[in-house]
Design a protein around this motif. Structure first.
Motif, PDB file in Angstrom:
ATOM      1  N   GLU A  37       0.821  -1.209   0.000  1.00  0.00           N
ATOM      2  CA  GLU A  37       0.000   0.000   0.000  1.00  0.00           C
ATOM      3  C   GLU A  37       0.856   1.261   0.000  1.00  0.00           C
ATOM      4  O   GLU A  37       0.475   2.285  -0.564  1.00  0.00           O
ATOM      5  CB  GLU A  37      -0.936  -0.001   1.208  1.00  0.00           C
ATOM      6  N   GLU A  38       2.016   1.196   0.668  1.00  0.00           N
ATOM      7  CA  GLU A  38       2.973   2.284   0.621  1.00  0.00           C
ATOM      8  C   GLU A  38       4.359   1.726   0.866  1.00  0.00           C
ATOM      9  O   GLU A  38       4.525   0.651   1.452  1.00  0.00           O
ATOM     10  CB  GLU A  38       2.647   3.368   1.653  1.00  0.00           C
ATOM     11  N   GLY A  39       5.356   2.457   0.391  1.00  0.00           N
ATOM     12  CA  GLY A  39       6.724   1.976   0.551  1.00  0.00           C
ATOM     13  C   GLY A  39       7.676   2.810  -0.265  1.00  0.00           C
ATOM     14  O   GLY A  39       7.373   3.960  -0.643  1.00  0.00           O
ATOM     15  N   LEU A  40       8.846   2.270  -0.560  1.00  0.00           N
ATOM     16  CA  LEU A  40       9.837   2.965  -1.365  1.00  0.00           C
ATOM     17  C   LEU A  40       9.300   3.157  -2.788  1.00  0.00           C
ATOM     18  O   LEU A  40       8.702   2.250  -3.360  1.00  0.00           O
ATOM     19  CB  LEU A  40      11.142   2.180  -1.401  1.00  0.00           C
ATOM     20  N   SER A  41       9.560   4.323  -3.340  1.00  0.00           N
ATOM     21  CA  SER A  41       9.069   4.623  -4.683  1.00  0.00           C
ATOM     22  C   SER A  41       9.845   3.838  -5.735  1.00  0.00           C
ATOM     23  O   SER A  41      10.968   3.372  -5.493  1.00  0.00           O
ATOM     24  CB  SER A  41       9.194   6.121  -4.969  1.00  0.00           C
ATOM     25  N   ASP A  42       9.242   3.710  -6.904  1.00  0.00           N
ATOM     26  CA  ASP A  42       9.911   3.010  -8.005  1.00  0.00           C
ATOM     27  C   ASP A  42      11.196   3.721  -8.402  1.00  0.00           C
ATOM     28  O   ASP A  42      12.185   3.071  -8.797  1.00  0.00           O
ATOM     29  CB  ASP A  42       8.969   2.932  -9.214  1.00  0.00           C
ATOM     30  N   ALA A  43      11.206   5.060  -8.302  1.00  0.00           N
ATOM     31  CA  ALA A  43      12.401   5.818  -8.660  1.00  0.00           C
ATOM     32  C   ALA A  43      13.568   5.464  -7.746  1.00  0.00           C
ATOM     33  O   ALA A  43      14.712   5.309  -8.190  1.00  0.00           O
ATOM     34  CB  ALA A  43      12.104   7.318  -8.591  1.00  0.00           C
ATOM     35  N   VAL A  44      13.274   5.326  -6.449  1.00  0.00           N
ATOM     36  CA  VAL A  44      14.312   4.959  -5.484  1.00  0.00           C
ATOM     37  C   VAL A  44      14.815   3.545  -5.769  1.00  0.00           C
ATOM     38  O   VAL A  44      16.026   3.281  -5.784  1.00  0.00           O
ATOM     39  CB  VAL A  44      13.774   5.078  -4.040  1.00  0.00           C
ATOM     40  N   ILE A  45      13.888   2.633  -5.991  1.00  0.00           N
ATOM     41  CA  ILE A  45      14.266   1.245  -6.274  1.00  0.00           C
ATOM     42  C   ILE A  45      15.102   1.180  -7.551  1.00  0.00           C
ATOM     43  O   ILE A  45      16.083   0.426  -7.650  1.00  0.00           O
ATOM     44  CB  ILE A  45      13.013   0.364  -6.409  1.00  0.00           C
ATOM     45  N   GLY A  46      14.732   1.990  -8.524  1.00  0.00           N
ATOM     46  CA  GLY A  46      15.447   1.982  -9.797  1.00  0.00           C
ATOM     47  C   GLY A  46      16.891   2.399  -9.685  1.00  0.00           C
ATOM     48  O   GLY A  46      17.740   1.986 -10.502  1.00  0.00           O
ATOM     49  N   LYS A  47      17.223   3.212  -8.707  1.00  0.00           N
ATOM     50  CA  LYS A  47      18.616   3.635  -8.509  1.00  0.00           C
ATOM     51  C   LYS A  47      19.466   2.551  -7.839  1.00  0.00           C
ATOM     52  O   LYS A  47      20.686   2.675  -7.777  1.00  0.00           O
ATOM     53  CB  LYS A  47      18.655   4.901  -7.646  1.00  0.00           C
ATOM     54  N   GLY A  48      18.791   1.530  -7.325  1.00  0.00           N
ATOM     55  CA  GLY A  48      19.522   0.483  -6.619  1.00  0.00           C
ATOM     56  C   GLY A  48      19.580   0.761  -5.133  1.00  0.00           C
ATOM     57  O   GLY A  48      19.530   1.919  -4.695  1.00  0.00           O
ATOM     58  N   LEU A  49      19.687  -0.304  -4.344  1.00  0.00           N
ATOM     59  CA  LEU A  49      19.734  -0.180  -2.887  1.00  0.00           C
ATOM     60  C   LEU A  49      20.991  -0.855  -2.345  1.00  0.00           C
ATOM     61  O   LEU A  49      21.484  -1.834  -2.917  1.00  0.00           O
ATOM     62  CB  LEU A  49      18.509  -0.844  -2.253  1.00  0.00           C
ATOM     63  N   GLU A  50      21.478  -0.330  -1.243  1.00  0.00           N
ATOM     64  CA  GLU A  50      22.584  -0.968  -0.534  1.00  0.00           C
ATOM     65  C   GLU A  50      22.372  -0.798   0.966  1.00  0.00           C
ATOM     66  O   GLU A  50      21.727   0.159   1.408  1.00  0.00           O
ATOM     67  CB  GLU A  50      23.928  -0.387  -0.963  1.00  0.00           C
ATOM     68  N   VAL A  51      22.880  -1.759   1.720  1.00  0.00           N
ATOM     69  CA  VAL A  51      22.762  -1.747   3.176  1.00  0.00           C
ATOM     70  C   VAL A  51      24.059  -1.224   3.775  1.00  0.00           C
ATOM     71  O   VAL A  51      25.153  -1.670   3.409  1.00  0.00           O
ATOM     72  CB  VAL A  51      22.460  -3.154   3.721  1.00  0.00           C
ATOM     73  N   ARG A  52      23.915  -0.283   4.692  1.00  0.00           N
ATOM     74  CA  ARG A  52      25.044   0.218   5.466  1.00  0.00           C
ATOM     75  C   ARG A  52      24.648   0.202   6.939  1.00  0.00           C
ATOM     76  O   ARG A  52      23.517  -0.114   7.295  1.00  0.00           O
ATOM     77  CB  ARG A  52      25.423   1.647   5.047  1.00  0.00           C
ATOM     78  N   TYR A  53      25.594   0.597   7.786  1.00  0.00           N
ATOM     79  CA  TYR A  53      25.341   0.656   9.224  1.00  0.00           C
ATOM     80  C   TYR A  53      25.799   2.007   9.742  1.00  0.00           C
ATOM     81  O   TYR A  53      26.573   2.721   9.106  1.00  0.00           O
ATOM     82  CB  TYR A  53      26.041  -0.506   9.937  1.00  0.00           C
ATOM     83  N   ARG A  54      25.315   2.371  10.914  1.00  0.00           N
ATOM     84  CA  ARG A  54      25.579   3.699  11.456  1.00  0.00           C
ATOM     85  C   ARG A  54      27.067   3.949  11.663  1.00  0.00           C
ATOM     86  O   ARG A  54      27.798   3.086  12.149  1.00  0.00           O
ATOM     87  CB  ARG A  54      24.873   3.892  12.799  1.00  0.00           C
TER      88      ARG A  54
END
Length: 445
Positions: free
Chosen positions: A356-373
């Motif tokens: 119903e809501e979440g990360l936009s397609d534009a954000v997903i299209g740029k790719g995601l990566e996990v980092r830590y503080r």
């Protein structure tokens, strides 16, 4: 008393009164005297016609003759017309727990994997084994639970672990084997007195029997009384836990401090055991009482032992598996596909499309990566009007301090777009977007 199939069947019937009825009998068959007698009696009784009986032999690979012993066990079971499974295990010699304990751990893990729902794993421990176990635990300084010795039946894996021979002596088993012409394996390690149990078996118990006939039986009765006391302590701990604990891994400190010192320790042991974690020693319990319960409200003390970390935060005591501090943490991990496995047994981040809501397609299209503080991060969650320090957001959310540095942060195009499954950035949120699920995560509150 002579050991017969009637004796065994009567004991199995008594055990079934306190557990689920067995689907199958799975026999831990070492090939030695005790398990050979147990297997023979089961196969020779009416039970074998009414209940599947399966013999399972575990080859530890610790002796040059182990393969020969495995072949003997297979032939023995075949001679009785029983199903047989031979398993091989690898022993972790660097575990630090000793060869005997490491072999036992590997053996029971393999046997547990064999069990189907409501199976009974039958072990051939007898009256003399019970006496040896109580004496060993006495020498280790064990409390009532250790002095209770070997339980006759308890939940195990997907079924139960039962020991129906605890009231039968080794001499009675030897008599049965002789009368029925049974052949069995003699493991030479059973006479090696560098092992504590063998020293008790060959040196101490025989001496005790010369002074106190049926010493093993007397010790078994003491173990039964200790089990009764342990049962009462468990009931008391369960009552205290209902008053002090608001969830399985957390206790309220103010209420805990209202208990006597002995009841505190009893409750702590009960909670650790119920969580399936390694039990604490007396020193660890004393450290919890003196270092954690009496610490300042703003302190973050830690008491640990292998596999367990006990912490204090906001008037709660947390009993946690040791999952994060000693892990190696990558600076960046690319999200490929719809999930990423996190280090340190932190679980998995999963991307769920068409939410119903979440990360936009534009954000997903740029790719995601996990980092830590690393410190200094700022973030504006969707639905909030101001950008804030991430540290302050986590404090207000009540995230425990030891998890704040381990929260997976999702970045896209160099920008922080989500903090675990807690928040999505206002600039990255859209309707019908991609939701974030953090599965199998440790507790963060």
């Amino acid at each position: 008393m002579s050991f017969t199939s009637d004796v065994l069947l009567r004991q199995l019937k008594e055990l079934s009164a306190v557990s689920a009825s067995p689907a199958r009998y799975v026999i831990a068959f070492s090939g030695g005297l005790d398990s050979a007698v147990l297997l023979h009696v089961l196969a020779d009784s009416q039970t074998a016609q009414q209940m599947p009986v399966i013999a399972v032999h575990v080859d530890h690979g610790l002796h040059a003759e182990s393969a020969v012993w495995a072949d003997h066990c297979k032939e023995f079971a075949a001679g009785l017309g029983l199903e047989f499974h031979g398993l091989k295990v690898n022993i972790d010699r660097q575990s630090g727990m000793g060869l005997e304990a490491a072999a036992r751990k590997a053996r029971y893990a393999a046997l547990g994997d064999m069990l189907e729902p409501n199976d009974w794993l039958l072990s051939a421990h007898h009256k003399d084994d019970q006496a040896e176990t109580l004496l060993l635990n006495l020498m280790r300084g064990s409390g009532p639970a250790g002095l209770a010795g070997i339980a006759s039946i308890r939940p195990f894996a997907r079924g139960w672990l039962a020991r129906p021979l605890l009231e039968v002596s080794r001499s009675e088993l030897e008599k049965y084997a002789a009368e029925n012409g049974l052949a069995w394996v003699d493991d030479p390690s059973n006479t090696d007195q560098q092992f504590d149990r063998n020293f008790l078996r060959h040196e101490i118990l025989p001496r005790l029997e010369t002074r106190w006939p049926d010493a093993a039986g007397r010790i078994r009765r003491s173990a039964a009384l200790a089990r009764e006391a342990t049962s009462l302590l468990t009931e008391l701990a369960a009552t205290d836990r209902a008053q002090v604990g608001d969830r399985p891994d957390r206790l309220r400190i103010n209420e805990l401090k209202g208990l006597s010192s002995a009841r505190q320790r009893n409750l702590l042991r009960h909670v650790v055991f119920s969580l399936g974690m390694p039990m604490p020693g007396a020193v660890h319990l004393q450290q919890i009482q003196s270092h954690l319960l009496e610490a300042r409200d703003d302190a973050q003390p830690l008491v640990s032992w292998p596999g367990v970390r006990v912490r204090r935060y906001r008037e709660h005591l947390y009993l946690l598996p040791d999952i994060v501090e000693d892990s190696q943490w990558p600076e960046t991990t690319a999200v490929i596909g719809d999930h990423v496995d996190l280090p340190g047994r932190l679980g998995t981040l999963r991307l769920v499309q068409n939410a119903e809501e979440g990360l936009s397609d534009a954000v997903i299209g740029k790719g995601l990566e996990v980092r830590y503080r690393v410190g200094g991060e700022e973030f504006k969650p969707a639905g909030q009007s101001h950008t804030r320090k991430l540290k302050k957001l986590l404090q207000d959310e009540g995230v425990v301090p030891w998890m704040r540095e381990r929260l997976p942060l999702l970045y896209s195009g160099g920008e922080l777009v989500a903090v675990a499954d807690l928040w999505i950035a206002a600039s990255a949120m859209s309707a019908a977007g991609t939701a974030i699920e953090w599965r199998n995560r440790p507790s963060i509150h």
